[in-house]
Design an enzyme around this catalytic site. Structure first.
Site, PDB file in Angstrom:
ATOM      1  N   MET A  28      34.385  41.601  38.367  1.00 37.22           N
ATOM      2  CA  MET A  28      34.668  40.211  38.734  1.00 37.22           C
ATOM      3  C   MET A  28      35.147  39.398  37.542  1.00 37.22           C
ATOM      4  O   MET A  28      35.008  39.807  36.384  1.00 37.22           O
ATOM      5  CB  MET A  28      33.435  39.557  39.349  1.00 37.22           C
ATOM      6  CG  MET A  28      32.235  39.455  38.434  1.00 37.22           C
ATOM      7  SD  MET A  28      30.686  39.060  39.313  1.00 37.22           S
ATOM      8  CE  MET A  28      30.361  40.598  40.173  1.00 37.22           C
ATOM      9  N   CYS A  29      35.731  38.249  37.862  1.00 37.69           N
ATOM     10  CA  CYS A  29      36.200  37.313  36.845  1.00 37.69           C
ATOM     11  C   CYS A  29      37.240  38.002  35.952  1.00 37.69           C
ATOM     12  O   CYS A  29      38.215  38.560  36.439  1.00 37.69           O
ATOM     13  CB  CYS A  29      35.005  36.777  36.067  1.00 37.69           C
ATOM     14  SG  CYS A  29      35.349  35.368  34.983  1.00 37.69           S
ATOM     15  N   ILE A  30      37.028  38.023  34.644  1.00 37.65           N
ATOM     16  CA  ILE A  30      38.009  38.605  33.722  1.00 37.65           C
ATOM     17  C   ILE A  30      37.780  40.100  33.484  1.00 37.65           C
ATOM     18  O   ILE A  30      38.611  40.775  32.868  1.00 37.65           O
ATOM     19  CB  ILE A  30      38.007  37.834  32.387  1.00 37.65           C
ATOM     20  CG1 ILE A  30      39.340  38.015  31.646  1.00 37.65           C
ATOM     21  CG2 ILE A  30      36.802  38.251  31.520  1.00 37.65           C
ATOM     22  CD1 ILE A  30      39.571  37.024  30.537  1.00 37.65           C
TER      23      ILE A  30
END
Length: 220
Positions: free
Chosen positions: A135-137
């Site tokens: 998730m995210c980066i």
């Protein structure tokens, strides 16, 4: 039978470690779904330490495993102890620690390398056909783990991280914060989380779906 899930943390705090809300939401959802969880983190020095009040770098050194233990309430192991054969799935929350401590994407962009221990473990899950959630980066590591053509999301197509990931060979798909992108071939599930989230509930909506889908994929 309860599923066993490995979670890789990268410190404690959005700017230099794991994003705390993303990590806690992930652990909460796994617990709600009855999964057995073991957190891991590399026993290495952080790239640097950020004052989360001012955003400025601080003149001190911290250890990724020790800082990650804050999030795991001490229930964490050195990443070197992790074995894919002991688990059904792997999940990696975001936070800049994923791009600073688990890889050097934050400084090298498309020319980045993934920490060897992280790469070896994640590739072991991939080669065993076990699902991975990022998730995210964190999906900036996807091309290294799965190879060119892997499908994932970092949120908006025009985000610089998405552009760098495409340069590495990722097939990027735009995604709302409340949704997930699944690469069925690689059993990879991704969600933007705080690449787009404006609130903790925003982040939770996509992360819950990611965790649920990762657990579902353990049966396929």
């Amino acid at each position: 039978m309860n599923k066993k899930v490995a979670v890789i943390l990268s410190g404690c705090g959005v700017y230099d470690g794991s994003e705390i809300y993303e990590s806690v939401i992930t652990l909460l959802r796994l617990d709600q779904r009855g999964a057995t969880v073991q957190c891991f983190a590399p026993n290495i020095a952080q790239m640097h330490v950020i004052n989360h009040l001012t955003g400025e770098e601080m003149p001190e050194n911290r250890n990724v495993l020790v800082e990650s233990a804050r999030l795991a309430r001490g229930e964490i192991k050195d990443l070197s102890e992790a074995r894919a054969e002991d688990f059904d799935a792997l999940i990696m929350p975001g936070g800049f620690g994923a791009a600073k401590n688990l890889s050097d994407f934050a400084t090298q962009g498309a020319a980045c390398q993934v920490l060897p221990a992280v790469l070896e473990l994640a590739q072991s899950f991939a080669s065993s056909g076990k699902p991975v959630g990022m998730m995210c980066i964190a999906p900036t590591m996807a091309a290294h783990i799965f190879g060119p053509g892997v499908v994932c999301t970092l949120g908006n197509d025009d985000d610089p991280a998405a552009a760098a990931s495409r340069e590495m060979g990722v097939e990027h798909q735009a995604c709302e914060v409340t949704e997930i992108i699944e690469d069925s071939k690689n059993k990879l599930v991704t969600t933007p989380a705080y690449m787009l989230a404006q609130s903790i509930s925003d982040a939770a909506s996509g992360i819950y779906k990611l965790v649920d889908r990762v657990l579902e994929l353990t049966n396929k």
